[in-house]
Design an enzyme around this catalytic site. Sequence first.
Site, PDB file in Angstrom:
ATOM      1  N   ALA A  89      85.515   9.425 -42.468  1.00  0.00           N
ATOM      2  CA  ALA A  89      85.214   9.345 -43.902  1.00  0.00           C
ATOM      3  C   ALA A  89      83.838   9.906 -44.216  1.00  0.00           C
ATOM      4  CB  ALA A  89      85.312   7.898 -44.386  1.00  0.00           C
TER       5      ALA A  89
ATOM      6  N   GLU B 100      77.944   6.875 -41.735  1.00  0.00           N
ATOM      7  CA  GLU B 100      77.345   7.268 -40.469  1.00  0.00           C
ATOM      8  C   GLU B 100      76.192   6.343 -40.110  1.00  0.00           C
ATOM      9  OE1 GLU B 100      74.985   8.621 -43.586  1.00  0.00           O
ATOM     10  OE2 GLU B 100      76.772   9.813 -43.160  1.00  0.00           O
TER      11      GLU B 100
ATOM     12  N   ASP C 289      64.827  16.192 -34.590  1.00  0.00           N
ATOM     13  CA  ASP C 289      64.421  15.396 -35.750  1.00  0.00           C
ATOM     14  C   ASP C 289      65.221  14.116 -35.839  1.00  0.00           C
ATOM     15  OD1 ASP C 289      62.531  17.227 -36.485  1.00  0.00           O
ATOM     16  OD2 ASP C 289      63.613  18.004 -38.228  1.00  0.00           O
TER      17      ASP C 289
ATOM     18  N   ASN D 216      76.808  14.416 -42.284  1.00  0.00           N
ATOM     19  CA  ASN D 216      77.247  15.091 -41.059  1.00  0.00           C
ATOM     20  C   ASN D 216      77.539  16.568 -41.299  1.00  0.00           C
ATOM     21  OD1 ASN D 216      78.602  15.125 -38.261  1.00  0.00           O
ATOM     22  ND2 ASN D 216      80.283  15.720 -39.616  1.00  0.00           N
ATOM     23  N   LEU D 217      78.224  16.872 -42.398  1.00  0.00           N
ATOM     24  CA  LEU D 217      78.545  18.266 -42.707  1.00  0.00           C
ATOM     25  C   LEU D 217      77.281  19.058 -43.018  1.00  0.00           C
ATOM     26  CD1 LEU D 217      80.663  20.467 -43.168  1.00  0.00           C
ATOM     27  CD2 LEU D 217      80.936  19.612 -45.505  1.00  0.00           C
ATOM     28  N   SER D 218      76.349  18.438 -43.736  1.00  0.00           N
ATOM     29  CA  SER D 218      75.078  19.102 -44.053  1.00  0.00           C
ATOM     30  C   SER D 218      74.282  19.419 -42.795  1.00  0.00           C
ATOM     31  CB  SER D 218      74.240  18.234 -44.990  1.00  0.00           C
ATOM     32  OG  SER D 218      74.901  18.042 -46.221  1.00  0.00           O
TER      33      SER D 218
ATOM     34  N   ASP E   6      79.457   8.615 -55.444  1.00  0.00           N
ATOM     35  CA  ASP E   6      79.749   8.189 -54.083  1.00  0.00           C
ATOM     36  C   ASP E   6      78.784   7.104 -53.600  1.00  0.00           C
ATOM     37  OD1 ASP E   6      81.898   9.908 -53.896  1.00  0.00           O
ATOM     38  OD2 ASP E   6      80.706  11.550 -53.054  1.00  0.00           O
ATOM     39  N   GLY E   7      77.546   7.125 -54.101  1.00  0.00           N
ATOM     40  CA  GLY E   7      76.596   6.086 -53.734  1.00  0.00           C
ATOM     41  C   GLY E   7      77.066   4.714 -54.188  1.00  0.00           C
TER      42      GLY E   7
END
Length: 258
Positions: free
Chosen positions: A155, A118, A147, A161-163, A47-48
């Site tokens: 996407a 993001e 933090d 975001n989920l983490s 993905d990176g």
Amino acid sequence: MSGSALPRVAIVTNETPGSEVAAERLRKVLGDVSIDDADYVVALGGDGLMLQTLHRVMPHGTPVYGMNFGSVGFMMNDFAEADIVQRLQSAQRTKIYPLSMEVLDASGKRRIALALNEVSLFRSTHQAAKIQIAVDNEIRLDELICDGILLSTPAGSTAYNLSAHGPILPIEAPLLALTPISPFRPRRWRGAILSNRAEVRFVLHEAEKRPVSAVADNIEIQNVREVTVREDRSHGVTLLFDPGKSLEERVLSEQFKF
């Protein structure tokens, strides 16, 4: 591209041994052209690499077909050499749009960067950040002590975001996810779901004492004072997926994993 002529394909890799071997095998079938001249880009990696490649093709709008040679590969297809031209031409297309991040830094300089996943703000030292949040010029939270915070596209909603316990957004939804990172005050605030037409402004309190960096995908700007984020519909990128394995389906399936 005309008639039965082979499409012009650019092949990029994450430079691992496996992806390099696969690229050489594909080049014997597809050839290899520069990204500027390509009808398609084939990305062999994770993905990176996909994010890097999408940023590279953004000025041209060239569709990208990824095959997984990374760890997660959420935005990638399975690797296979067979019928590769047909797979490219029959792939399902998903178009996504980036966020535009405009930053005012400590020197008074303004900088702009684009993010497909993001835009994130992070504290740079041991001290928590203090961030004011305004949506469409109306202050919604005068001070978040945390933090950091992020604003995610659909996407990107299954990534960082989920983490950070943010919501998963359907890929076609006209929404953005605003998610705090380790909030301290107000402790129970868990973020917000916003229209993709919203403009979000973050203003840093006590910025010299509590320095913060802003990150748009892989572009980091340090010592920010103010960050404004909005969706940029003038740029867009197209991802290609094998039939039945679209990004929409992957995002939906992710919501039923535990």
